[in-house]
Enzyme design. Structure first.
Site, PDB file in Angstrom:
ATOM      1  N   LYS A 179      22.304  -0.560  67.418  1.00  0.00           N
ATOM      2  CA  LYS A 179      21.233  -1.367  66.817  1.00  0.00           C
ATOM      3  C   LYS A 179      19.879  -0.869  67.311  1.00  0.00           C
ATOM      4  O   LYS A 179      19.491  -1.107  68.441  1.00  0.00           O
ATOM      5  CB  LYS A 179      21.376  -2.849  67.168  1.00  0.00           C
ATOM      6  CG  LYS A 179      20.445  -3.700  66.306  1.00  0.00           C
ATOM      7  CD  LYS A 179      20.027  -4.995  66.931  1.00  0.00           C
ATOM      8  CE  LYS A 179      18.941  -4.869  67.940  1.00  0.00           C
ATOM      9  NZ  LYS A 179      17.658  -4.341  67.457  1.00  0.00           N
ATOM     10  N   GLU A 253      19.359  -1.224  81.309  1.00  0.00           N
ATOM     11  CA  GLU A 253      18.173  -0.496  81.772  1.00  0.00           C
ATOM     12  C   GLU A 253      16.973  -1.338  81.398  1.00  0.00           C
ATOM     13  O   GLU A 253      16.639  -1.449  80.217  1.00  0.00           O
ATOM     14  CB  GLU A 253      18.063   0.864  81.065  1.00  0.00           C
ATOM     15  CG  GLU A 253      19.158   1.829  81.372  1.00  0.00           C
ATOM     16  CD  GLU A 253      19.160   2.286  82.805  1.00  0.00           C
ATOM     17  OE1 GLU A 253      18.164   2.053  83.536  1.00  0.00           O
ATOM     18  OE2 GLU A 253      20.170   2.863  83.224  1.00  0.00           O
ATOM     19  N   CYS A 287       9.488   2.783  80.908  1.00  0.00           N
ATOM     20  CA  CYS A 287       9.853   1.816  81.943  1.00  0.00           C
ATOM     21  C   CYS A 287       9.713   2.348  83.364  1.00  0.00           C
ATOM     22  O   CYS A 287       9.435   1.593  84.283  1.00  0.00           O
ATOM     23  CB  CYS A 287      11.278   1.354  81.686  1.00  0.00           C
ATOM     24  SG  CYS A 287      12.388   2.715  81.298  1.00  0.00           S
TER      25      CYS A 287
HETATM   26  P1  NAD Z   1      12.897  -6.291  73.842  1.00  0.00           P
HETATM   27  O1  NAD Z   1      13.640  -6.175  75.092  1.00  0.00           O
HETATM   28  O2  NAD Z   1      12.679  -7.652  73.288  1.00  0.00           O
HETATM   29  O3  NAD Z   1      13.657  -5.427  72.703  1.00  0.00           O
HETATM   30  C1  NAD Z   1      14.394  -4.251  72.977  1.00  0.00           C
HETATM   31  C2  NAD Z   1      15.600  -4.195  72.041  1.00  0.00           C
HETATM   32  O4  NAD Z   1      16.471  -5.290  72.279  1.00  0.00           O
HETATM   33  C3  NAD Z   1      15.257  -4.301  70.564  1.00  0.00           C
HETATM   34  O5  NAD Z   1      16.186  -3.525  69.836  1.00  0.00           O
HETATM   35  C4  NAD Z   1      15.443  -5.778  70.278  1.00  0.00           C
HETATM   36  O6  NAD Z   1      15.687  -6.022  68.914  1.00  0.00           O
HETATM   37  C5  NAD Z   1      16.651  -6.090  71.123  1.00  0.00           C
HETATM   38  N1  NAD Z   1      16.776  -7.450  71.616  1.00  0.00           N
HETATM   39  C6  NAD Z   1      15.806  -8.276  72.058  1.00  0.00           C
HETATM   40  N2  NAD Z   1      16.335  -9.427  72.508  1.00  0.00           N
HETATM   41  C7  NAD Z   1      17.674  -9.327  72.386  1.00  0.00           C
HETATM   42  C8  NAD Z   1      18.765 -10.200  72.696  1.00  0.00           C
HETATM   43  N3  NAD Z   1      18.571 -11.396  73.238  1.00  0.00           N
HETATM   44  N4  NAD Z   1      20.015  -9.763  72.437  1.00  0.00           N
HETATM   45  C9  NAD Z   1      20.233  -8.547  71.898  1.00  0.00           C
HETATM   46  N5  NAD Z   1      19.233  -7.697  71.569  1.00  0.00           N
HETATM   47  C10 NAD Z   1      17.968  -8.077  71.822  1.00  0.00           C
HETATM   48  O7  NAD Z   1      11.526  -5.546  73.987  1.00  0.00           O
HETATM   49  P2  NAD Z   1      10.222  -5.720  73.058  1.00  0.00           P
HETATM   50  O8  NAD Z   1      10.029  -7.126  72.587  1.00  0.00           O
HETATM   51  O9  NAD Z   1      10.256  -4.689  72.041  1.00  0.00           O
HETATM   52  O10 NAD Z   1       9.102  -5.414  74.128  1.00  0.00           O
HETATM   53  C11 NAD Z   1       8.656  -6.435  75.044  1.00  0.00           C
HETATM   54  C12 NAD Z   1       8.431  -5.850  76.432  1.00  0.00           C
HETATM   55  O11 NAD Z   1       9.657  -5.321  76.935  1.00  0.00           O
HETATM   56  C13 NAD Z   1       7.488  -4.682  76.495  1.00  0.00           C
HETATM   57  O12 NAD Z   1       6.177  -5.044  76.525  1.00  0.00           O
HETATM   58  C14 NAD Z   1       7.936  -4.018  77.761  1.00  0.00           C
HETATM   59  O13 NAD Z   1       7.364  -4.642  78.878  1.00  0.00           O
HETATM   60  C15 NAD Z   1       9.392  -4.246  77.770  1.00  0.00           C
HETATM   61  N6  NAD Z   1      10.151  -3.055  77.290  1.00  0.00           N
HETATM   62  C16 NAD Z   1      10.787  -2.316  78.215  1.00  0.00           C
HETATM   63  C17 NAD Z   1      11.483  -1.200  77.813  1.00  0.00           C
HETATM   64  C18 NAD Z   1      12.205  -0.335  78.795  1.00  0.00           C
HETATM   65  O14 NAD Z   1      12.606   0.760  78.469  1.00  0.00           O
HETATM   66  N7  NAD Z   1      12.429  -0.794  79.995  1.00  0.00           N
HETATM   67  C19 NAD Z   1      11.518  -0.841  76.488  1.00  0.00           C
HETATM   68  C20 NAD Z   1      10.875  -1.632  75.555  1.00  0.00           C
HETATM   69  C21 NAD Z   1      10.190  -2.756  75.982  1.00  0.00           C
END
Ligand code: NAD
Length: 485
Positions: A179, A253, A287
């Protein structure tokens, strides 16, 4: 011309989605509509998981193939991806603002490299061993694939992170339902085109774009055997709770707030390119970046000047230009979020030395100036929370012990770096930092070594042979004692 997909990649072919809902994708640099893909609904996830399950359970299927045969298929996949490497890099750069030079490496090149590394690892090293027992018998210890993997990835390094999961999972004989994040789906569909060209067997890989609800549905699906997630700590906690309840193995991660420790003997100016890569790469949207820069009081003003000079001299602009060092952020929402942290930094009394605003002359696109705060206290919000944008916090320290105390005073522990003229001293400091990985005068994730976090940065490791093992389950067969007499 926009890029519009009308079908999902399920069971080895393009398949109609169960609803007419779509996800629109916008260009980070222009805000224009780039294209769209169908949005997967629960029924599509059910279909994708069923296809992956069917392939995995087939007695002549992917999971039972000799590793050498899987290696041939993954080699075809690698070649098909390489043919699309330029377009993959371009799509990622358009979608999330990643500078194209970075995208060519992380998004264009890394996937094929990882596929070959893991396919080779499985084919070239024995996946079972026989142990002479202590009680007279002997046992065969076998590494088997776990089953159907649900992989959920974020938008910041979409293809690189996807293949941190796909390469070991597929090489080990698992099947995968992927996904992608809604912000970056056009690269995932291009990858599906490569999978079709490579003739991966039906159900080995399935791509179901959607948001968090559909992600949560995938995580909890009864036919998923293992979850692998990269993204925010908040989402990771929710996923871990579900997996805990279901007793489902999970790799997480998550976020980071890593320390870049500048020692008092560092010649930062001579390693400034590596310092940039370790602290501000990909517009601050990685990250593991060292976004807390720890500077010795004895040379504090000099370090502030060098870091400020670096941030203020970076070339900001169109991410497709090869000379661009800083592109736009992924979305208006992400820029709002980063700007709210900049406001908080000001409110909390940190000293802004450069940036803090939207750059002039770039009215379209979600651009933000690289920003440096000096005189940050490690207790400040901007030193404790992950900002995920081009914002550095400079924190003074008095001696090495204090530097290490500050580095370790964080909920996170993912990356980090030590800057010094003395590599041995650098390693001694690195060993005292509580983190999953840390570099000396550079930070580069090498595929051979495990990468991952401690505490709020996650659980489990990607890369290295260790990641392969996380997609395998151990089975012991106690051999017939009478046959060995
Ligand atoms: P997020 O964690 O909400 O989303 C990342 C992925 O997870 C997306 O594919 C999303 O659709 C999915 N997702 C979100 N909640 C989920 C759940 N409960 N169950 C299953 N899948 C889920 O990240 P975001 O909203 O895109 O970004 C928000 C913050 O997260 C950013 O500002 C940053 O601080 C952090 N982030 C960190 C990383 C990393 O690599 N560590 C990557 C992206 C974002």
């Amino acid at each position: 011309m926009t890029i519009d997909y009308t079908q999902l990649y399920i069971d080895g072919r393009w398949a109609d989605a169960s609803t007419s809902a779509t996800i629109a994708v916008h260009a980070a640099a222009t805000e224009e509509r780039l294209g769209s893909v169908p949005e997967a609904a629960e029924r599509d996830i059910d279909d994708a998981v069923a296809a992956a399950r069917h392939q995995f359970d087939d007695p002549d299927g992917w999971s039972r193939w000799e590793p050498a045969r899987r290696r041939e298929a993954l080699e075809r996949f690698a070649v098909a991806l390489e043919k699309r490497a330029e377009e993959t890099a371009r799509r990622v750069s358009l979608q999330n603002g990643m500078p194209i030079a970075v995208a060519q490496q992380f998004e264009g090149g890394f996937p094929a490299l990882l596929l070959r590394y893991y396919a080779g690892l499985v084919a070239d090293s024995p996946q079972e061993e026989t142990r002479q027992g202590m009680l007279g018998g002997s046992a065969r210890v076998i590494r088997e694939p776990i089953g159907v993997v649900g992989a959920i990835v974020p938008w910041n390094v979409p293809q690189g992170i996807t293949f941190l999961k796909l390469a070991p999972a597929l090489a080990a004989g698992n099947t995968v339902v992927l996904k992608p994040a809604p912000e970056t789906v056009l690269d995932a569909m291009l990858m599906a085109e490569a999978a079709i060209e490579a003739d991966l067997p039906p159900g080995v890989l399935n791509v179901v774009p959607g948001g968090r609800e559909i992600g949560a549905y995938l995580v909890a699906h009864p036919d998923i055997d293992k979850v692998s997630f990269t993204g925010s700590t908040a989402a990771g906690r929710a996923i871990a709770e579900t997996c805990g309840r279901l007793l489902r193995p999970v790799t997480l991660e998550l976020g980071g707030k890593s320390a870049a420790i500048v020692l008092d003997d560092a010649d930062l100016a001579s390693t400034i390119e590596s310092f940039f890569a370790a602290t501000l790469l990909n517009n601050g949207q990685i990250c593991w970046l060292g976004t807390r820069v720890l500077a010795p009081r004895s040379r504090y003003d000099q370090v502030v000047d060098i870091v400020t000079g670096l941030a203020s001299s970076l070339i900001i602009g169109d991410p497709l230009q090869p000379t661009t060092q800083v592109g736009p952020l992924v979305s208006a929402r992400q820029r709002d979020r980063v700007e709210s942290y900049i406001a908080k930094g000001r409110d909390e009394g940190a000293r802004l030395t450069t940036g803090g605003n939207r750059p002039e002359g770039l009215d379209q696109g979600w651009y933000l100036q690289p920003t440096v705060f000096a005189d940050v206290d490690n207790g400040h919000t901007i030193a404790q929370e992950e900002i995920f944008g081009p914002v550095l916090s400079l924190i003074p320290y008095s001696d090495e012990d204090e530097a290490i105390r500050i580095a370790n005073a964080s909920d996170y522990g993912l990356g980090g770096s030590v800057w010094t003229a003395d590599p041995e001293r650098g390693e001694a400091v690195a060993r005292r930092v509580r983190t999953g990985s840390i570099g000396i005068n550079a930070y580069v994730n090498d595929p051979v070594a495990p990468f991952g976090g401690v505490r709020a940065s996650g659980m489990g490791r990607e890369l290295g042979p260790e990641a392969l093992h996380s997609y395998q389950v151990l089975k012991t067969v106690y051999l017939d004692p009478s046959a060995q007499a």
